[in-house]
Scaffold this active site. Structure first.
Site, PDB file in Angstrom:
ATOM      1  N   GLY A 472       0.837  -1.187   0.000  1.00  0.00           N
ATOM      2  CA  GLY A 472       0.000   0.000   0.000  1.00  0.00           C
ATOM      3  C   GLY A 472       0.870   1.233   0.000  1.00  0.00           C
ATOM      4  O   GLY A 472       2.077   1.149  -0.155  1.00  0.00           O
ATOM      5  N   GLY A 473       0.220   2.379   0.196  1.00  0.00           N
ATOM      6  CA  GLY A 473       0.976   3.608   0.240  1.00  0.00           C
ATOM      7  C   GLY A 473       1.973   3.604   1.377  1.00  0.00           C
ATOM      8  O   GLY A 473       3.035   4.193   1.307  1.00  0.00           O
ATOM      9  N   VAL A 477       3.221  -5.286   3.226  1.00  0.00           N
ATOM     10  CA  VAL A 477       2.579  -5.972   4.334  1.00  0.00           C
ATOM     11  C   VAL A 477       2.894  -7.461   4.243  1.00  0.00           C
ATOM     12  O   VAL A 477       2.788  -8.071   3.180  1.00  0.00           O
ATOM     13  CB  VAL A 477       1.047  -5.756   4.310  1.00  0.00           C
ATOM     14  CG1 VAL A 477       0.419  -6.388   5.535  1.00  0.00           C
ATOM     15  CG2 VAL A 477       0.728  -4.274   4.240  1.00  0.00           C
ATOM     16  N   ASP A 586      -7.094   9.124   5.377  1.00  0.00           N
ATOM     17  CA  ASP A 586      -6.945   8.290   4.191  1.00  0.00           C
ATOM     18  C   ASP A 586      -8.001   7.190   4.198  1.00  0.00           C
ATOM     19  O   ASP A 586      -7.712   6.012   4.031  1.00  0.00           O
ATOM     20  CB  ASP A 586      -5.538   7.698   4.154  1.00  0.00           C
ATOM     21  CG  ASP A 586      -5.208   7.144   2.773  1.00  0.00           C
ATOM     22  OD1 ASP A 586      -5.907   7.485   1.795  1.00  0.00           O
ATOM     23  OD2 ASP A 586      -4.255   6.344   2.680  1.00  0.00           O
TER      24      ASP A 586
END
Ligand SMILES: *[C@@H]1O[C@H](CO)[C@@H](O)[C@H](O)[C@H]1NC(C)=O
Ligand SMILES: *[C@@H]1O[C@H](CO)[C@@H](O)[C@H](O)[C@H]1NC(C)=O
Ligand SMILES: *[C@@H]1O[C@H](CO)[C@@H](O)[C@H](O)[C@H]1NC(C)=O
Ligand SMILES: *[C@@H]1O[C@H](CO)[C@@H](O)[C@H](O)[C@H]1NC(C)=O
Ligand SMILES: *[C@@H]1O[C@H](CO)[C@@H](O)[C@H](O)[C@H]1NC(C)=O
Ligand SMILES: *[C@@H]1O[C@H](CO)[C@@H](O)[C@H](O)[C@H]1NC(C)=O
Ligand SMILES: *[C@@H]1O[C@H](CO)[C@@H](O)[C@H](O)[C@H]1NC(C)=O
Ligand SMILES: *[C@@H]1O[C@H](CO)[C@@H](O)[C@H](O)[C@H]1NC(C)=O
Length: 736
Positions: A472-473, A477, A586
């Site tokens: 992700g940003g 992960v 976000d």
């Protein structure tokens, strides 16, 4: 001053301790020595050990080996028992001038044969023998010879040792003789002058040139070895009489039967009256060999394979028997000896004990390059590891030649250097780890004691490509197990700048946010440049994947409603219920995760906002711009209403199952807003799966809420709490 004294005192104490220990060891060694006598028998007389077959008490000795321990002396003295027939005395013989034959003989009292030492190993005893003399006693008119006379007896176990005794004469002009008696079958005796030596200095020009200290070569001193043929059980000393002119200055001559090598001639011994008898009143040492004999004087070792005769003396294990010989090689009896590498008394049971050769290295050689190991009946001395050869022969040499050693040495040197380098690197790494830990606010977090601080090593096994589950940003992960709990480890992509203390504070805040609709932060790892975060793992992935993933999961309206209501609740909670207000910044389906029961949990808030602020310019954030509040983009001021806007987009995605940004460039938000503006309710935009006729009212209400959230007038947007409440009511009404 005092300290020096203390140190000295200490040293003295230590010395005392050592001395005591040594003493104890000595005593122990003495105690450990095996017995030398029959059980219950005294093992010494005075200072003299008395080993069996010798003994002082009835039942303690073998026939012929009785010892009389005379206790009138202190220490007591050991004598061969008179009962055994052993006797020694001086026969005093008088000569008159002009007569060279004796005019008178006086036999002195029996002094007995006193023992100095008994050696069962040698089969011999060392005894005191009287010194004989011939002296002028009255101005050249009278001479007196005092002659040693010894009788051991015909069947005595003892024999004068031929090998270890010599006859010695000392004097200006002297010719001593040994006179031995011959035993006949009729027990009458004859005698035979068997041996003599001559010392003669008469007519020599200079005494000092000719008589030499330490030299016994017929000048002042003479000596003679005993002939093998001599039957030496009963014998005496006799002098051949010579007249000479020196009696006045050298009144005495001497003779003695003495242990070979014991007497050291010294010229003053030639002068003075009865010098040697007075110097050695007890006598001088001489050696008697002994043998085991039968009562009738016979006795020999059993022939090989024959059973031992009754009364056989060699009773110890590890012993052997050796025949002995008397005069002219005639059989005399036998002795017992311990086998090689055994020591002790072969005449008693278990008398022969294994020698620990390693304690007697001079006698049992073992090279310093060898490892001495005792064993029963011998010892081993293998060379030390890395050496070959024989330690006993002293031939241990290095297994490897010098060249090989140099090479091996070089190689190990390189290894050592490599190891050192490695250690230095590890140290640096560790230092770095500590630095990172501090930089990332580890000390602050430590004090807060809220979340777990994982070590780098704990997380390393998880950060493998096979555990990778998404990007992700925020970063990559990984899924893994920590303490039996499934976790998601978020590893930020490098380059994101988190201000250290700020990061720590954020982590603290986030860890305090405990709500069923917020992903729980378990802990973090600060020992790396960019700290890693450990979250609970949610198995159904993100709402993004559920809505738009490849295999579209069926989602009922009911489920979508509860997802919307519950995520709104989570968001409302962080907006209002915590002491510190947290903004997410976000909100998007990718940041709403779902557990096994499709319960939504909001993730990536707080920290993602921090990163997002730094990374506004990056593509990953720009790609999600469709969720960002346009007011925030204008003012740069992030408020909770920005989250409300984003949530509005999420609601629209939930009911349409369309991405907020279409691939054709049209925007979901714009489409809905347009439809809404035109009074149409955007029904055609609804996901067919849920657009059942009976549910239109609920869907319309959802659109209304979403549109309110998307209001460009921030003040007209509802708060998250309001949104949540309305969604919860809707959700409940659908369930009813
Ligand atoms: C011990 O020696 C003394 C002095 O020579 C002697 O008188 C005595 O008889 C001896 N005793 C024994 C038991 O031989
Ligand atoms: C020994 O010699 C001395 C002096 O020469 C002499 O007076 C004496 O009679 C001699 N004795 C004997 C026994 O020959
Ligand atoms: C026994 O023999 C050894 C070696 O010959 C010698 O040194 C030692 O004195 C002897 N002991 C006796 C008591 O004869
Ligand atoms: C021996 O003779 C010397 C001189 O001839 C004399 O002085 C001495 O007293 C004598 N000694 C004895 C014991 O007769
Ligand atoms: C010993 O005595 C016996 C008889 O008594 C005699 O026949 C023999 O010759 C004697 N031996 C010697 C060596 O005198
Ligand atoms: C021998 O030694 C003694 C002392 O022990 C000494 O008085 C004497 O002069 C020495 N004799 C010779 C010939 O050197
Ligand atoms: C004998 O005595 C002399 C001097 O008296 C000495 O030099 C020598 O070493 C001695 N020898 C032995 C074997 O004791
Ligand atoms: C000892 O002597 C006996 C009798 O002569 C003989 O039988 C035996 O073999 C001898 N033993 C040894 C060990 O020499």
């Amino acid at each position: 001053m005092i300290t020096t004294l203390m140190v000295r005192l200490h040293a003295v104490l230590l010395l005392l301790l050592f001395a005591a220990a040594e003493q104890a060891e000595k005593q122990q060694q003495q105690q450990q020595q095996p017995p030398i006598t029959l059980p219950g028998c005294p093992d010494r007389c005075g200072d003299t050990p008395i080993p069996f077959p010798f003994g002082t008490k009835p039942g303690c000795f073998r026939d012929g080996f009785e010892i009389t321990c005379n206790d009138t002396f202190h220490p007591h003295r050991a004598f061969l028992a008179l009962a055994g027939g052993a006797s020694q005395h001086i026969a005093e013989i008088h000569y008159e001038v002009g007569w060279n034959y004796p005019v008178k003989r006086v036999d002195h009292e029996n002094t007995g044969i006193e023992l100095m030492e008994i050696s069962v190993a040698n089969g011999s005893v060392r005894a005191y023998g009287l010194v004989s003399s011939l002296c002028n006693v009255a101005n050249l008119s009278d001479y007196v010879a005092k002659c040693q006379d010894i009788a051991l007896g015909e069947r005595s176990p003892f024999l004068l040792s031929v090998a270890r005794n010599i006859l010695v004469g000392v004097g200006w002009r002297v010719e001593p003789r040994i006179m031995s008696y011959l035993w006949s079958a009729h027990h009458n005796t004859t005698y035979e002058f068997s041996l003599a030596c001559l010392s003669n200095l008469v007519g020599m020009p200079s005494l000092l040139q000719l008589a030499t200290n330490g030299s016994c070569t017929s000048r002042g001193c003479c000596q003679a070895a005993l002939p093998e043929a001599a039957p030496l059980t009963d014998f005496g000393i006799w002098f051949n009489f010579y007249n000479n002119t020196m009696w006045l200055t050298n009144p005495c001559s001497y003779a003695m039967l003495v242990e070979t090598g014991w007497y050291n001639f010294s010229t003053p011994d030639m002068y003075g009256f009865e010098v040697l008898p007075r110097r050695y009143p007890r006598g001088v040492p001489f050696i008697l060999d002994f043998s085991i004999r039968d009562k009738d004087g016979g006795g020999a070792c059993p022939a090989e394979g024959q059973p031992p005769p009754p009364g056989y003396a060699c009773v110890s294990g590890n012993s052997y028997c050796a025949n002995t010989t008397g005069a002219a090689g005639a059989s005399h009896g036998y002795v017992c000896r311990c086998l090689d590498h055994y020591d002790g008394n072969p005449y008693i049971a278990n008398g022969c004990q294994d020698i620990d050769e390693c304690n007697f290295r001079d006698k049992y050689p073992c090279s310093t390059d060898g490892i001495c190991k005792n064993k029963l009946g011998g010892y081993d001395c293998p060379c030390k590891p890395g050496m070959k050869g024989d330690g006993i022969k002293g031939t241990c040499t290095d297994k490897f030649p010098l060249v090989a050693k140099v090479i091996v040495g070089g190689i190990s040197g390189i290894f050592v250097m490599a190891a050192l380098l490695f250690l230095i690197l590890i140290h640096k790494e560790k230092q770095k780890t500590i630095e990172f830990y501090k930089k990332n606010g580890g000390l602050t977090l430590e004090k807060a004691k809220i979340i777990k601080l994982f070590k780098k090593e704990d997380l390393d096994p998880i950060l493998k490509s096979r555990n990778f589950i998404g990007k992700g940003g925020f970063g990559e992960v990984y899924k893994g197990l920590l303490c039996n709990e499934e976790v998601a480890v978020k590893k930020p992509i490098s380059g994101s700048i988190l201000e250290n203390e700020q990061f720590a504070n954020e982590v603290i805040i986030q860890s305090q946010v405990i709500h069923k609709n917020i992903v729980r932060l378990i802990g973090c790892c600060l020992e790396v440049d960019i700290p890693m975060l450990v979250y609970e793992f949610l198995c159904n992935g993100s709402l993004e994947q559920i809505l738009h993933g490849n295999n579209k999961v069926p989602l009922t309206l009911c489920r979508r409603l509860s997802i919307a209501a519950e995520s709104a609740d989570g968001l409302a909670y962080i907006h209002s219920k915590t002491n510190t207000k947290i903004l997410h910044g976000d909100i998007k389906p990718a940041n709403i995760l779902l557990d096994g029961n499709f319960v939504p949990k909001i993730s990536d808030f707080g920290i993602s906002r921090l990163i997002a602020r730094d990374k506004q310019h990056t593509g990953s954030v720009i790609g999600d711009m469709s969720y960002v509040d346009p007011v925030y983009l204008q003012t740069g001021l992030l408020t909770e209403k920005s989250d409300v806007y984003s949530f509005g987009v999420v609601i629209l995605e939930l009911i349409s199952r369309k991405k907020s940004k279409h691939s054709d460039g049209s925007s979901l938000v714009n489409n809905f807003l347009e439809a809404h503006k035109n009074g149409k309710k955007g029904t055609e935009l609804f996901d067919k799966e849920i657009a059942a006729a009976g549910d239109m009212e609920i869907l319309d209400s959802l659109v209304v809420i979403a549109v309110e959230c998307l209001n460009l007038d921030v003040d007209k947007r509802p708060s998250m709490i309001e949104v949540a409440e309305r969604l919860i009511i809707l959700s409940r009404s659908r369930k009813l």
